[in-house]
Design an enzyme around this catalytic site. Structure first.
Site, mmCIF file in Angstrom:
data_model
loop_
_atom_site.group_PDB
_atom_site.id
_atom_site.type_symbol
_atom_site.label_atom_id
_atom_site.label_comp_id
_atom_site.label_asym_id
_atom_site.label_seq_id
_atom_site.Cartn_x
_atom_site.Cartn_y
_atom_site.Cartn_z
ATOM 1 N N GLY A 1 44.784 46.032 42.887
ATOM 2 C CA GLY A 1 44.805 45.447 44.568
ATOM 3 C C GLY A 1 44.850 43.884 44.723
ATOM 4 N N GLU B 1 48.424 43.030 44.218
ATOM 5 C CA GLU B 1 48.887 43.545 45.425
ATOM 6 C C GLU B 1 48.653 42.503 46.791
ATOM 7 O OE1 GLU B 1 47.094 47.304 44.707
ATOM 8 O OE2 GLU B 1 49.147 48.189 44.464
ATOM 9 N N ALA C 1 40.889 46.939 43.796
ATOM 10 C CA ALA C 1 40.210 47.826 44.648
ATOM 11 C C ALA C 1 38.983 48.003 43.856
ATOM 12 C CB ALA C 1 41.126 48.851 45.059
ATOM 13 N N GLU D 1 46.229 49.947 36.841
ATOM 14 C CA GLU D 1 45.951 51.334 37.443
ATOM 15 C C GLU D 1 46.266 52.585 36.551
ATOM 16 O OE1 GLU D 1 47.600 48.951 39.283
ATOM 17 O OE2 GLU D 1 46.713 48.740 41.308
HETATM 18 N N1 CAA Z 1 35.909 47.350 41.157
HETATM 19 C C1 CAA Z 1 34.621 47.292 41.039
HETATM 20 N N2 CAA Z 1 33.767 46.292 40.382
HETATM 21 C C2 CAA Z 1 34.611 45.502 39.535
HETATM 22 C C3 CAA Z 1 36.031 45.413 39.663
HETATM 23 C C4 CAA Z 1 36.635 46.380 40.239
HETATM 24 N N3 CAA Z 1 38.011 46.398 40.350
HETATM 25 N N4 CAA Z 1 36.238 44.488 38.827
HETATM 26 C C5 CAA Z 1 35.384 44.056 38.271
HETATM 27 N N5 CAA Z 1 34.156 44.627 38.730
HETATM 28 C C6 CAA Z 1 32.659 44.270 38.625
HETATM 29 C C7 CAA Z 1 32.173 44.639 37.110
HETATM 30 O O1 CAA Z 1 31.788 46.136 37.191
HETATM 31 C C8 CAA Z 1 31.185 43.909 36.945
HETATM 32 O O2 CAA Z 1 29.955 44.401 37.702
HETATM 33 P P1 CAA Z 1 28.637 44.529 36.900
HETATM 34 O O3 CAA Z 1 28.236 43.111 36.820
HETATM 35 O O4 CAA Z 1 27.694 45.125 38.141
HETATM 36 O O5 CAA Z 1 28.755 45.144 35.788
HETATM 37 C C9 CAA Z 1 31.401 42.453 37.573
HETATM 38 O O6 CAA Z 1 32.582 42.803 38.364
HETATM 39 C C10 CAA Z 1 31.941 41.596 36.513
HETATM 40 O O7 CAA Z 1 32.976 42.465 35.714
HETATM 41 P P2 CAA Z 1 33.206 42.252 34.335
HETATM 42 O O8 CAA Z 1 31.693 42.051 33.768
HETATM 43 O O9 CAA Z 1 33.800 43.527 33.602
HETATM 44 O O10 CAA Z 1 33.794 40.804 34.015
HETATM 45 P P3 CAA Z 1 34.547 40.370 32.632
HETATM 46 O O11 CAA Z 1 34.927 38.779 32.747
HETATM 47 O O12 CAA Z 1 34.133 40.859 31.314
HETATM 48 O O13 CAA Z 1 36.124 41.254 32.924
HETATM 49 C C11 CAA Z 1 38.238 41.906 34.320
HETATM 50 C C12 CAA Z 1 36.950 40.624 33.995
HETATM 51 C C13 CAA Z 1 38.960 42.049 33.003
HETATM 52 C C14 CAA Z 1 38.856 41.602 35.519
HETATM 53 C C15 CAA Z 1 37.314 43.333 34.279
HETATM 54 O O14 CAA Z 1 36.286 43.173 35.407
HETATM 55 C C16 CAA Z 1 37.958 44.353 34.809
HETATM 56 O O15 CAA Z 1 39.032 45.160 34.116
HETATM 57 N N6 CAA Z 1 38.271 44.814 36.144
HETATM 58 C C17 CAA Z 1 38.970 45.880 36.822
HETATM 59 C C18 CAA Z 1 40.274 45.428 36.685
HETATM 60 C C19 CAA Z 1 41.344 46.689 37.466
HETATM 61 O O16 CAA Z 1 41.313 47.844 36.617
HETATM 62 N N7 CAA Z 1 41.666 46.653 38.706
HETATM 63 C C20 CAA Z 1 42.482 47.494 39.172
HETATM 64 C C21 CAA Z 1 41.585 48.447 40.295
HETATM 65 S S1 CAA Z 1 42.415 49.891 40.782
HETATM 66 C C22 CAA Z 1 43.306 49.383 41.904
HETATM 67 O O17 CAA Z 1 43.093 48.025 42.355
HETATM 68 C C23 CAA Z 1 44.091 50.314 42.907
HETATM 69 C C24 CAA Z 1 45.073 49.768 43.741
HETATM 70 O O18 CAA Z 1 45.995 49.687 43.654
HETATM 71 C C25 CAA Z 1 44.541 49.848 45.249
#
Ligand code: CAA
Length: 259
Positions: free
Chosen positions: A110, A113, A65, A133
């Site tokens: 998400g 999910e 998400a 999360e």
């Molecule tokens: N939400 C918003 N933006 C996200 C995102 C997310 N879940 N995941 C990645 N992005 C964005 C980053 O902020 C980044 O944006 P900028 O270029 O503007 O900085 C862009 O996507 C590229 O991401 P990274 O530079 O981080 O890419 P990476 O290859 O270095 O890392 C990754 C990849 C390991 C997937 C890392 O992006 C990451 O950890 N993302 C978050 C994963 C996460 O925590 N997901 C769970 C979200 S909470 C949820 O989903 C709740 C629910 O159950 C409903």
């Protein structure tokens, strides 16, 4: 219909739904979830579509998400966002058409999910899965606490969710989270071939199989068997049952009409 964050393609009875926010690794914001909601309604109503594929553009399937949208939510807004995602994913899960997740890359939070709301998951060897999360101070919010435990078992789901650890495709295969792992360049061919095989079956029968399995997973076996007897009987009211069995007896190819 054109969408801002999702590409919808339809070809030869198969619909391809591609989440298309690659700069944000296809993170699901409310706008994308609402578009997905509209697309599910459209595909459900489209009698020419017999199977659906869900995938992501670029290096991610869906990285979760949208954290930037969630960061400042209030309690009520958080609940509303969770309910929106859950409503859309439940609709996808209950849609009377088979849905295959082609997991091309990160399927986190998400995204994991979303893949679990699909019927079958086929993963690229580059795919990564996880529910990170708790490390963000939240619980999974789009069904992860419920579907992961049902798919991989309670102990494994608790380990993954409590630790937030990210697993690779081979580990996802080992624990039963995905059906198959294929090389990245073969992923779409593999998934399309699977979708075509499913689309060649009688669609009403496939739909009733899906409903019977989904219901049966949530109830006792006697209730599930009674439901199966019900849908088994219903099949005999369809033209496709007559066609399938007549074609078998006449030793000819069948031609299902979705009726
Ligand atoms: N939400 C918003 N933006 C996200 C995102 C997310 N879940 N995941 C990645 N992005 C964005 C980053 O902020 C980044 O944006 P900028 O270029 O503007 O900085 C862009 O996507 C590229 O991401 P990274 O530079 O981080 O890419 P990476 O290859 O270095 O890392 C990754 C990849 C390991 C997937 C890392 O992006 C990451 O950890 N993302 C978050 C994963 C996460 O925590 N997901 C769970 C979200 S909470 C949820 O989903 C709740 C629910 O159950 C409903």
């Amino acid at each position: 219909m054109e969408f801002k964050n999702i590409i919808l393609n339809k070809k030869d009875k198969i619909a391809m739904v591609t989440i298309n926010r690659p700069k944000a690794l296809n993170a699901l914001n409310s706008e994308t979830l609402k578009e997905l909601d509209t697309i599910i309604d459209e595909l459900y109503a489209d009698e020419e579509i017999f199977a659906v594929i869900v995938t992501g553009e670029g290096k991610a399937f869906v990285a979760g998400a949208d954290i930037s949208e969630m960061k400042d939510l209030s309690t009520m807004e958080g609940r509303k966002f969770g309910l929106l995602g859950n409503k859309v994913f439940r609709k996808l899960e209950n849609m009377g058409k088979p849905v295959i997740a082609a997991v091309n890359g990160f399927a986190l939070g998400g995204g994991c999910e979303l893949s679990m709301a699909c019927d079958i998951r086929i993963a690229s060897s580059k795919a990564k899965f996880g529910q990170p999360e708790a490390g963000l101070g939240i619980t999974p919010g789009f069904g992860g606490t419920q579907r992961l435990a049902r798919i991989v078992g309670e102990g494994m789901a608790k380990e993954l969710i409590f630790t937030g650890k990210i697993i690779d495709a081979q580990e996802a295969l080992r624990i039963g989270l995905v059906n198959k792992v294929v090389e990245p360049e073969k992923l779409m061919d593999e998934v399309k071939a699977l979708a075509n095989t499913i689309a060649a079956q009688a669609p009403i029968a496939v739909k009733l199989c899906k409903t019977a399995i989904n219901r049966g997973m949530q109830c006792d076996i006697d209730t599930g068997i009674a439901y199966e007897a019900e849908v088994f009987g219903q099949c005999f009211s369809t033209n496709d049952q007559k066609e399938g069995m007549t074609a078998f007896i006449e030793k000819r190819d069948k031609c299902f009409k979705n009726s």
